[in-house]
Design an enzyme around this catalytic site. Structure first.
Site, short mmCIF file in Angstrom:
data_model
loop_
_atom_site.label_atom_id
_atom_site.label_comp_id
_atom_site.label_asym_id
_atom_site.label_seq_id
_atom_site.Cartn_x
_atom_site.Cartn_y
_atom_site.Cartn_z
N GLY A 85 4.74 -1.32 2.85
CA GLY A 85 3.96 -0.11 2.59
C GLY A 85 4.81 1.15 2.51
O GLY A 85 5.84 1.28 3.17
N HIS A 141 0.81 -1.22 0.00
CA HIS A 141 0.00 0.00 0.00
C HIS A 141 0.85 1.27 0.00
O HIS A 141 1.91 1.34 0.62
CB HIS A 141 -0.94 -0.01 1.21
N ASP A 142 0.37 2.26 -0.74
CA ASP A 142 0.95 3.60 -0.76
C ASP A 142 2.37 3.65 -1.32
O ASP A 142 3.09 4.64 -1.11
CB ASP A 142 0.95 4.22 0.64
#
Length: 263
Positions: free
Chosen positions: A140, A122-123
């Protein structure tokens, strides 16, 4: 150019498919998905939530794109995954949405090759023309520069940065930032510059010489690190590539700088 959709594929209302898109058997496309022209999903591909895939990509069986992030703080907010053009995603590649508490979007550039089981957490922000070998993994909020190569089974700790043209050895556990043009060995330590990669990309002999000299100065054993960085900055201010390294090490960072193994 005709869009082709296999009868067994599930395309939910609202999904946007470009011209010449091919959706193979047993694929699932969510209602907020956008797929660019001529992109091919071979079979058994899952593309969910607010995910955008650029033109001319090829996605192989059992890839899962746009699944919720593996972060307990995620509460189902308005987050997304954006994938650029001309990427190849091999079997079982996973790329997750961003989170509300970080960037909100996971971004993958163009021209990348992601081998079996590669994972983008994520991200993350992933640059152009990268290569992720089998099962290479990003935690992440990792930032990966252009032309980075990650060896099989290598893993980057969350919030790390990897500079352009860096090479990460197979199986390496990377817990710190990797300078542009750097090479990390299989144990996760900085082991010099990615000389083979630089030569293959057409970097001149003089430029490679200056990069090596600057590297030796910055990572020398004598003196304070900050003083060595300033010395390199003065000596090689005419070299944008060296100054890229200097700017990288001076920038605020969430993770420590990946350095050579201390023996």
């Amino acid at each position: 150019m005709t869009t082709r959709i296999h009868p067994s594929a599930i395309i939910e209302p609202g999904a946007e498919l470009g011209e010449g898109v091919e959706i193979g058997p047993f694929c699932q496309i969510g209602p907020k998905v956008k797929i660019g022209d001529r992109t091919r999903l071979i079979s058994h591909v899952s593309v969910l939530n607010q995910t955008e895939i650029g033109a001319d990509c090829v996605v192989h069986p059992f890839a899962a794109l746009g699944s919720p992030p593996q972060d307990f703080k995620y509460k189902g907010g308005d987050v997304s995954l954006v994938i650029g053009e001309r990427n190849t995603l091999r079997e079982h590649v996973t790329m997750h949405l961003g989170t509300e508490t970080a960037r909100g979007t996971t971004r993958v550039g163009s021209g990348g090759y992601f081998m079996v089981g590669a994972h983008v957490g994520h991200d993350c922000i992933v640059g152009d023309n990268v290569v992720f070998a089998n099962n290479a993994t990003l935690g992440g909020e990792v930032v990966i520069g252009d032309f980075v190569i990650m060896g099989g089974l290598s893993a980057i700790h969350q919030k790390c940065r990897v500079g352009r043209y860096a090479f990460v050895g197979g199986g390496a556990p990377v817990t710190g930032d990797i300078i542009p043009y750097g090479m990390v060995d299989n144990h996760g330590y900085l082991a010099g510059l990615n000389l083979v990669g630089l030569k293959r990309r057409g970097f001149s002999r003089d430029l490679i010489h200056d990069l090596r000299a600057a590297y030796r100065l910055v990572f020398a054993a004598e003196g304070a690190f900050s003083e060595r960085v300033e010395d390199a900055s003065r000596l090689f201010e005419h070299r944008p590539e060296v100054m890229e390294i200097i700017s990288f090490v001076k920038a605020p960072a969430a993770r420590p700088l990946c350095g050579p193994e201390q023996g």
